[in-house]
Design a protein around this motif. Structure first.
Motif, PDB file in Angstrom:
ATOM      1  N   THR A  23     -39.928 -98.060 -37.756  1.00 30.52           N
ATOM      2  CA  THR A  23     -39.040 -98.754 -38.699  1.00 30.52           C
ATOM      3  C   THR A  23     -37.603 -98.733 -38.195  1.00 30.52           C
ATOM      4  O   THR A  23     -36.906 -99.758 -38.219  1.00 30.52           O
ATOM      5  N   ALA A  24     -37.150 -97.577 -37.711  1.00 32.33           N
ATOM      6  CA  ALA A  24     -35.779 -97.463 -37.185  1.00 32.33           C
ATOM      7  C   ALA A  24     -35.600 -98.330 -35.946  1.00 32.33           C
ATOM      8  O   ALA A  24     -34.570 -98.999 -35.784  1.00 32.33           O
ATOM      9  N   LEU A  25     -36.604 -98.335 -35.056  1.00 35.61           N
ATOM     10  CA  LEU A  25     -36.516 -99.139 -33.842  1.00 35.61           C
ATOM     11  C   LEU A  25     -36.441-100.622 -34.177  1.00 35.61           C
ATOM     12  O   LEU A  25     -35.588-101.347 -33.653  1.00 35.61           O
ATOM     13  N   LEU A  26     -37.321-101.092 -35.053  1.00 34.94           N
ATOM     14  CA  LEU A  26     -37.330-102.514 -35.406  1.00 34.94           C
ATOM     15  C   LEU A  26     -36.004-102.945 -36.027  1.00 34.94           C
ATOM     16  O   LEU A  26     -35.519-104.048 -35.768  1.00 34.94           O
ATOM     17  N   ALA A  27     -35.394-102.065 -36.817  1.00 38.16           N
ATOM     18  CA  ALA A  27     -34.106-102.386 -37.446  1.00 38.16           C
ATOM     19  C   ALA A  27     -32.993-102.508 -36.408  1.00 38.16           C
ATOM     20  O   ALA A  27     -32.003-103.208 -36.637  1.00 38.16           O
ATOM     21  N   ALA A  28     -33.145-101.849 -35.253  1.00 36.22           N
ATOM     22  CA  ALA A  28     -32.110-101.865 -34.206  1.00 36.22           C
ATOM     23  C   ALA A  28     -32.269-103.031 -33.229  1.00 36.22           C
ATOM     24  O   ALA A  28     -31.404-103.246 -32.381  1.00 36.22           O
ATOM     25  N   LEU A  29     -33.386-103.766 -33.308  1.00 39.15           N
ATOM     26  CA  LEU A  29     -33.632-104.845 -32.346  1.00 39.15           C
ATOM     27  C   LEU A  29     -32.814-106.078 -32.673  1.00 39.15           C
ATOM     28  O   LEU A  29     -32.517-106.318 -33.837  1.00 39.15           O
ATOM     29  N   PRO A  30     -32.463-106.879 -31.660  1.00 41.39           N
ATOM     30  CA  PRO A  30     -32.767-106.683 -30.238  1.00 41.39           C
ATOM     31  C   PRO A  30     -31.851-105.629 -29.626  1.00 41.39           C
ATOM     32  O   PRO A  30     -30.751-105.397 -30.110  1.00 41.39           O
ATOM     33  N   LEU A  31     -32.341-105.004 -28.546  1.00 38.22           N
ATOM     34  CA  LEU A  31     -31.494-104.047 -27.844  1.00 38.22           C
ATOM     35  C   LEU A  31     -31.578-104.252 -26.340  1.00 38.22           C
ATOM     36  O   LEU A  31     -32.567-104.757 -25.828  1.00 38.22           O
ATOM     37  N   GLN A  32     -30.491-103.883 -25.687  1.00 36.95           N
ATOM     38  CA  GLN A  32     -30.387-103.924 -24.229  1.00 36.95           C
ATOM     39  C   GLN A  32     -30.212-102.496 -23.747  1.00 36.95           C
ATOM     40  O   GLN A  32     -29.553-101.698 -24.409  1.00 36.95           O
ATOM     41  N   ALA A  33     -30.809-102.177 -22.607  1.00 36.93           N
ATOM     42  CA  ALA A  33     -30.700-100.829 -22.069  1.00 36.93           C
ATOM     43  C   ALA A  33     -30.834-100.875 -20.553  1.00 36.93           C
ATOM     44  O   ALA A  33     -31.119-101.928 -19.970  1.00 36.93           O
ATOM     45  N   THR A  34     -30.655 -99.726 -19.932  1.00 39.11           N
ATOM     46  CA  THR A  34     -30.833 -99.577 -18.492  1.00 39.11           C
ATOM     47  C   THR A  34     -32.054 -98.712 -18.246  1.00 39.11           C
ATOM     48  O   THR A  34     -32.168 -97.609 -18.802  1.00 39.11           O
ATOM     49  N   ALA A  35     -32.965 -99.200 -17.423  1.00 39.89           N
ATOM     50  CA  ALA A  35     -34.218 -98.500 -17.155  1.00 39.89           C
ATOM     51  C   ALA A  35     -34.010 -97.278 -16.273  1.00 39.89           C
ATOM     52  O   ALA A  35     -33.191 -97.290 -15.353  1.00 39.89           O
ATOM     53  N   HIS A  36     -34.799 -96.248 -16.569  1.00 40.83           N
ATOM     54  CA  HIS A  36     -34.925 -95.058 -15.728  1.00 40.83           C
ATOM     55  C   HIS A  36     -36.414 -94.882 -15.474  1.00 40.83           C
ATOM     56  O   HIS A  36     -37.238 -95.267 -16.311  1.00 40.83           O
ATOM     57  N   THR A  37     -36.761 -94.301 -14.345  1.00 40.77           N
ATOM     58  CA  THR A  37     -38.167 -94.028 -14.062  1.00 40.77           C
ATOM     59  C   THR A  37     -38.337 -92.544 -13.767  1.00 40.77           C
ATOM     60  O   THR A  37     -37.425 -91.894 -13.245  1.00 40.77           O
ATOM     61  N   TRP A  38     -39.519 -92.038 -14.110  1.00 40.73           N
ATOM     62  CA  TRP A  38     -39.854 -90.632 -13.899  1.00 40.73           C
ATOM     63  C   TRP A  38     -41.342 -90.599 -13.586  1.00 40.73           C
ATOM     64  O   TRP A  38     -42.173 -90.693 -14.482  1.00 40.73           O
ATOM     65  N   GLY A  39     -41.658 -90.548 -12.301  1.00 41.04           N
ATOM     66  CA  GLY A  39     -43.058 -90.712 -11.914  1.00 41.04           C
ATOM     67  C   GLY A  39     -43.524 -92.085 -12.371  1.00 41.04           C
ATOM     68  O   GLY A  39     -42.831 -93.077 -12.145  1.00 41.04           O
ATOM     69  N   GLU A  40     -44.665 -92.141 -13.036  1.00 40.34           N
ATOM     70  CA  GLU A  40     -45.176 -93.412 -13.544  1.00 40.34           C
ATOM     71  C   GLU A  40     -44.862 -93.528 -15.041  1.00 40.34           C
ATOM     72  O   GLU A  40     -45.748 -93.706 -15.882  1.00 40.34           O
TER      73      GLU A  40
END
Length: 122
Positions: A23-40
Motif C-alpha cells: 500500500t505504501a509503495l503504490l501510494a509513492a508511485l511513480p518513482l525513479q531510482a538508481t539500481a544497485h546489484t548484489w550477486g543475482e
C-alpha cells in the motif's frame, strides 16, 4: 495489483499482494531510482520507511518482490546472492514479501549498477 519496473535494457511486471508495505509503495508511485546489484539481486532505494512485517523472510524464491526495510529499498532477487547457501536467494536480512515478478525473473540480469530504474503502476 501490478507494477512495471523498467531500466535501459528492459522491463518486468510484477503482481503484488495486499500488504501494508505494498500500500505504501503504490501510494509513492511513480518513482525513479538508481539500481544497485548484489550477486543475482537488484535493489534500489524507494525513500519509504515501512516497518518489518510479521511474515518477513530472508530466504525467498527467485522472482520474489521484497522490501528491505534496513535499506528502504525494493529487493528483486533472481538467483543467489553473495551470502546464499547453494542456489537459494538469500537476502541481506529479513525482508517484507510483496509479491512476484511475472514471467522469468532472469530478465533482471540485464540491470547494471547505476542504471536508472522507473517503477509505475500498470
Amino acid at each position: 495489483m501490478k507494477i512495471r519496473i523498467s531500466w535501459p535494457a528492459g522491463h518486468v511486471t510484477a503482481t503484488l499482494d495486499d500488504t501494508p508495505t505494498t500500500t505504501a509503495l503504490l501510494a509513492a508511485l511513480p518513482l525513479q531510482a538508481t539500481a544497485h546489484t548484489w550477486g543475482e539481486e537488484v535493489y534500489f532505494d524507494t525513500g519509504l520507511t515501512p516497518a518489518l512485517e510479521s511474515g518477513a523472510r530472508q530466504v525467498v524464491d527467485p522472482g520474489t518482490v521484497a522490501f528491505w526495510t534496513e535499506g528502504n529499498a525494493l529487493a528483486l532477487p533472481y538467483g543467489p546472492t553473495p551470502i546464499s547457501r547453494g542456489d537459494e536467494s538469500r537476502l541481506a536480512s529479513p525482508c517484507n514479501v510483496l509479491g512476484r515478478i511475472d514471467g522469468d525473473p532472469r530478465a533482471l540480469a540485464t540491470v547494471r549498477g547505476g542504471d536508472a530504474i522507473h517503477v509505475q503502476r500498470t
